[in-house]
Design an enzyme around this catalytic site. Structure first.
Site, PDB file in Angstrom:
ATOM      1  N   GLU A  33      32.774  59.713 -34.461  1.00 17.58           N
ATOM      2  CA  GLU A  33      32.525  59.262 -35.844  1.00 17.58           C
ATOM      3  C   GLU A  33      32.797  60.446 -36.757  1.00 17.58           C
ATOM      4  O   GLU A  33      31.979  61.350 -36.887  1.00 17.58           O
ATOM      5  CB  GLU A  33      31.064  58.798 -35.999  1.00 17.58           C
ATOM      6  N   LYS A  68      21.362  66.382 -29.950  1.00 14.81           N
ATOM      7  CA  LYS A  68      21.458  67.730 -30.525  1.00 14.81           C
ATOM      8  C   LYS A  68      21.623  67.558 -32.027  1.00 14.81           C
ATOM      9  O   LYS A  68      22.721  67.331 -32.528  1.00 14.81           O
ATOM     10  CB  LYS A  68      22.672  68.454 -29.923  1.00 14.81           C
ATOM     11  N   GLU A 116      38.735  65.965 -47.297  1.00 19.16           N
ATOM     12  CA  GLU A 116      37.345  65.552 -47.477  1.00 19.16           C
ATOM     13  C   GLU A 116      36.581  66.707 -48.121  1.00 19.16           C
ATOM     14  O   GLU A 116      36.412  67.769 -47.514  1.00 19.16           O
ATOM     15  CB  GLU A 116      36.731  65.209 -46.114  1.00 19.16           C
ATOM     16  N   CYS A 124      29.960  60.417 -44.968  1.00 19.41           N
ATOM     17  CA  CYS A 124      31.268  60.237 -44.338  1.00 19.41           C
ATOM     18  C   CYS A 124      32.033  59.097 -44.993  1.00 19.41           C
ATOM     19  O   CYS A 124      33.229  59.144 -45.172  1.00 19.41           O
ATOM     20  CB  CYS A 124      31.099  59.963 -42.854  1.00 19.41           C
TER      21      CYS A 124
HETATM   22  P1  NAD Z   1      30.060  69.476 -38.173  1.00 17.24           P
HETATM   23  O1  NAD Z   1      31.242  68.949 -37.466  1.00 17.24           O
HETATM   24  O2  NAD Z   1      30.091  70.866 -38.693  1.00 17.24           O
HETATM   25  O3  NAD Z   1      28.772  69.410 -37.228  1.00 17.24           O
HETATM   26  C1  NAD Z   1      28.366  68.205 -36.625  1.00 17.24           C
HETATM   27  C2  NAD Z   1      27.499  68.542 -35.423  1.00 17.24           C
HETATM   28  O4  NAD Z   1      28.320  69.220 -34.462  1.00 17.24           O
HETATM   29  C3  NAD Z   1      26.326  69.474 -35.716  1.00 17.24           C
HETATM   30  O5  NAD Z   1      25.200  69.097 -34.944  1.00 17.24           O
HETATM   31  C4  NAD Z   1      26.865  70.822 -35.256  1.00 17.24           C
HETATM   32  O6  NAD Z   1      25.835  71.732 -34.890  1.00 17.24           O
HETATM   33  C5  NAD Z   1      27.691  70.420 -34.048  1.00 17.24           C
HETATM   34  N1  NAD Z   1      28.718  71.396 -33.672  1.00 17.24           N
HETATM   35  C6  NAD Z   1      29.324  72.321 -34.446  1.00 17.24           C
HETATM   36  N2  NAD Z   1      30.188  73.061 -33.705  1.00 17.24           N
HETATM   37  C7  NAD Z   1      30.123  72.582 -32.441  1.00 17.24           C
HETATM   38  C8  NAD Z   1      30.784  72.919 -31.223  1.00 17.24           C
HETATM   39  N3  NAD Z   1      31.668  73.893 -31.150  1.00 17.24           N
HETATM   40  N4  NAD Z   1      30.480  72.220 -30.104  1.00 17.24           N
HETATM   41  C9  NAD Z   1      29.596  71.196 -30.155  1.00 17.24           C
HETATM   42  N5  NAD Z   1      28.925  70.838 -31.281  1.00 17.24           N
HETATM   43  C10 NAD Z   1      29.194  71.526 -32.415  1.00 17.24           C
HETATM   44  O7  NAD Z   1      29.738  68.421 -39.331  1.00 17.24           O
HETATM   45  P2  NAD Z   1      28.595  68.494 -40.449  1.00 17.24           P
HETATM   46  O8  NAD Z   1      28.987  69.514 -41.460  1.00 17.24           O
HETATM   47  O9  NAD Z   1      27.252  68.600 -39.824  1.00 17.24           O
HETATM   48  O10 NAD Z   1      28.711  67.013 -41.070  1.00 17.24           O
HETATM   49  C11 NAD Z   1      29.694  66.676 -41.994  1.00 17.24           C
HETATM   50  C12 NAD Z   1      30.851  65.964 -41.345  1.00 17.24           C
HETATM   51  O11 NAD Z   1      30.359  64.873 -40.581  1.00 17.24           O
HETATM   52  C13 NAD Z   1      31.792  65.355 -42.354  1.00 17.24           C
HETATM   53  O12 NAD Z   1      33.120  65.534 -41.935  1.00 17.24           O
HETATM   54  C14 NAD Z   1      31.424  63.878 -42.331  1.00 17.24           C
HETATM   55  O13 NAD Z   1      32.435  63.012 -42.774  1.00 17.24           O
HETATM   56  C15 NAD Z   1      31.089  63.683 -40.902  1.00 17.24           C
HETATM   57  N6  NAD Z   1      30.240  62.501 -40.722  1.00 17.24           N
HETATM   58  C16 NAD Z   1      30.757  61.377 -40.136  1.00 17.24           C
HETATM   59  C17 NAD Z   1      29.969  60.233 -40.005  1.00 17.24           C
HETATM   60  C18 NAD Z   1      30.491  58.968 -39.382  1.00 17.24           C
HETATM   61  O14 NAD Z   1      29.686  58.148 -38.953  1.00 17.24           O
HETATM   62  N7  NAD Z   1      31.796  58.764 -39.288  1.00 17.24           N
HETATM   63  C19 NAD Z   1      28.662  60.247 -40.486  1.00 17.24           C
HETATM   64  C20 NAD Z   1      28.179  61.402 -41.076  1.00 17.24           C
HETATM   65  C21 NAD Z   1      28.967  62.535 -41.185  1.00 17.24           C
END
Ligand code: NAD
Length: 486
Positions: A254, A179, A388, A288
């Protein structure tokens, strides 16, 4: 805006490209221009259900998990080659979708290829053990595919993060439902289409972009998934882990970070300035593992910050496709969040040493731009040092000695990466052992994608490990077979 050829716009379920069940779509915006890049089918809970059912049939048919592992490996290697053959087209698509500079997007596509190459090479080397028991017993373990891996992907490194989860899961013999984020779904859809061209059987890799609230939640809470890899924010990660827990589904988390670069006065300043800048400004800070805190030894502060400010001020900010030093922020909402954090920093007593606002030369653009920004005189407990920001904003904090550096580095709810910059091996090793983070780098930061290196968080940065051979633990389960033969 230049057209991108062969844009996939449907969902990929069971080997075919389909509309969403209720025919709804999402407009995907190019953050460099504010224009609509493409219209993509918006996956629903019913589409997730169909994708999981297709994955289930693929697992049952043994068309993937039941073939020779070497053959699985060959298909993954073909995928790596296909990505390399298409690097220009995919990099352009990634740059338009996410806004990142074209050369960074090329790197991302090459790293994605490297994931398929690395795990393609591993597919026929996933081995068990024999365990000495007593005379008359033979005991061995087998590592079997865990089943259906559900993967929820963010928007910041779409092709890299998709490949990071898909490749080891496929190598292990799993079927996958991905997804992608609805903000940047284009290259994940391309991965799904290209995998079919490479001979991946239908249903083994399904790609269903959609909203988090509907498609994401439907996937995380699905009864028939066997494993979940979530990459995203802490807040959503906690919600998703609870959903998976209801079905006793194991999760790899992650999550975010506030990673420190600890710079001692004896470091090679010229190299360190460039690397510290890159660690925060790459992908406009939307990483991240961004090095979003600089811990600088007090006696080197003035010189280092002056050089860093000169570097940041010279950086070219502009549309990703023009290959600047830094592209736009993903969305207007995220841009406004970054602006708010800079204001909070100033109210807390931080000083803006570079940037701090939208770039004047892009004021006519409808893209979402912010300048590379340095917040100096930050104290370890300020919000800008703890939260962050997910933008090109570096919090600069002084320290006097190694003890204090270690304490400040660890004064965070996160623990994803850390960098240590010094010519003194004793200081480097002391900090490497004391910093609570999943990866520590000495006189470098990140490592060209780091496909081979186990990656994951301490503390609220998550649990489980991706990348390297470690990732295979998430996509296999161990069966012990004990035989009494006498
Ligand atoms: P997010 O948590 O808003 O979304 C991540 C994913 O989760 C998206 O596909 C989103 O559609 C989905 N999502 C949102 N609400 C959901 C729910 N209720 N149920 C299931 N899925 C849901 O994060 P973002 O804004 O897309 O990305 C930024 C964040 O990701 C930052 O905190 C960053 O640090 C983190 N990140 C971590 C890594 C890592 O490997 N540790 C890598 C990249 C990004």
């Amino acid at each position: 805006m230049a057209a991108v050829t062969q844009r996939p716009e449907g969902l990929i379920i069971d080997g075919v490209v389909v509309e969403s069940s209720d025919r709804t779509t999402t407009a995907v915006v190019n953050p460099s221009t504010g224009d609509v890049l493409a219209t993509v089918a918006k996956g629903t809970a019913a589409d997730i259900d169909a994708a999981v059912a297709a994955a289930h049939r693929a697992m049952e048919s043994k068309a993937w998990g039941g073939i020779a592992p070497a053959e699985r490996g060959r298909i993954l290697q073909r995928m790596a080659q296909k990505l390399r053959d298409r690097v220009d087209e995919l990099a352009r698509l990634e740059s338009e979708d996410n806004g990142k500079p074209l050369s960074q997007a090329r790197t991302d596509v090459n790293v994605a290829a490297r994931y398929f190459e690395f795990y393609g090479g591993v597919a026929d080397k996933i081995m068990g053990h024999t365990i000495p028991l007593s005379p008359g017993f033979l005991d061995y373990t087998v590592r079997e595919p865990i089943g259906i891996s559900a993967q929820i992907v963010p928007w910041n490194y779409p092709i890299q993060i998709s490949a990071r989860g898909i490749a080891p899961a496929l190598a292990a013999g799993c079927a996958v439902v991905v997804k992608p984020s609805s903000e940047a779904p284009m290259t994940a859809l391309r991965l799904g289409a290209l995998a079919l061209e490479c001979g991946l059987p239908p249903g083994v890799l399904n790609v269903v972009p959609g909203s988090g609230a509907e498609a994401g939640a439907a996937l995380a809470s699905h009864r028939d998934i066997n494993q979940l890899t979530f990459t995203g924010s802490v807040e959503v990660g906690i919600a998703v882990a609870k959903m998976a827990a209801d079905n006793v589904v194991p999760v790899v988390m992650e999550l975010g970070g506030k990673s420190p670069n600890v710079v001692f006065a004896d470091a090679d300043m010229e190299v360190t300035v460039k690397m510290v800048a890159n660690a925060i400004f790459q992908n406009a800070g939307q990483t991240c593992s961004a090095g979003s805190r600089l811990l600088i030894e007090r006696k080197a502060h003035a010189q280092f910050v002056e050089q860093l400010a000169a570097h940041a001020t010279k950086m070219r900010v502009g549309p990703g496709i023009d290959d600047p030093d830094m592209g736009p922020i993903i969305s207007r909402r995220q841009l406004e969040t970054i602006e708010q954090y800079v204001e909070i920093g100033k109210q807390e007593g931080a000083e803006v040493a570079a940037g701090g606002s939208r770039p004047a030369h892009l004021s006519a653009s409808r893209g979402f731009y912010f300048q590379p920004t340095l917040l100096d005189r930050v104290k370890p407990d300020m919000r800008v040092a703890q939260e962050e920001i997910f933008g090109p904003v570096l919090a600069i904090i002084d320290f006097d000695d190694l003890e204090e550096a270690a304490a400040i580095a660890n004064r965070s709810q996160y623990g994803l990466l850390a960098g240590v910059w010094t010519r003194d091996i004793n200081k480097a090793l002391a900090l490497a052992s004391r910093i609570k983070a999943g990866q520590v780098y000495v006189n470098t930061y990140g490592a060209g994608g780091g496909v081979e290196l186990p990656f994951g968080g301490y503390k609220k940065s998550g649990y489980g490990r991706e990348k390297g051979l470690e990732a295979l633990n998430s996509y296999t389960q161990v069966k012990n077979v004990c035989i009494r033969y006498a």
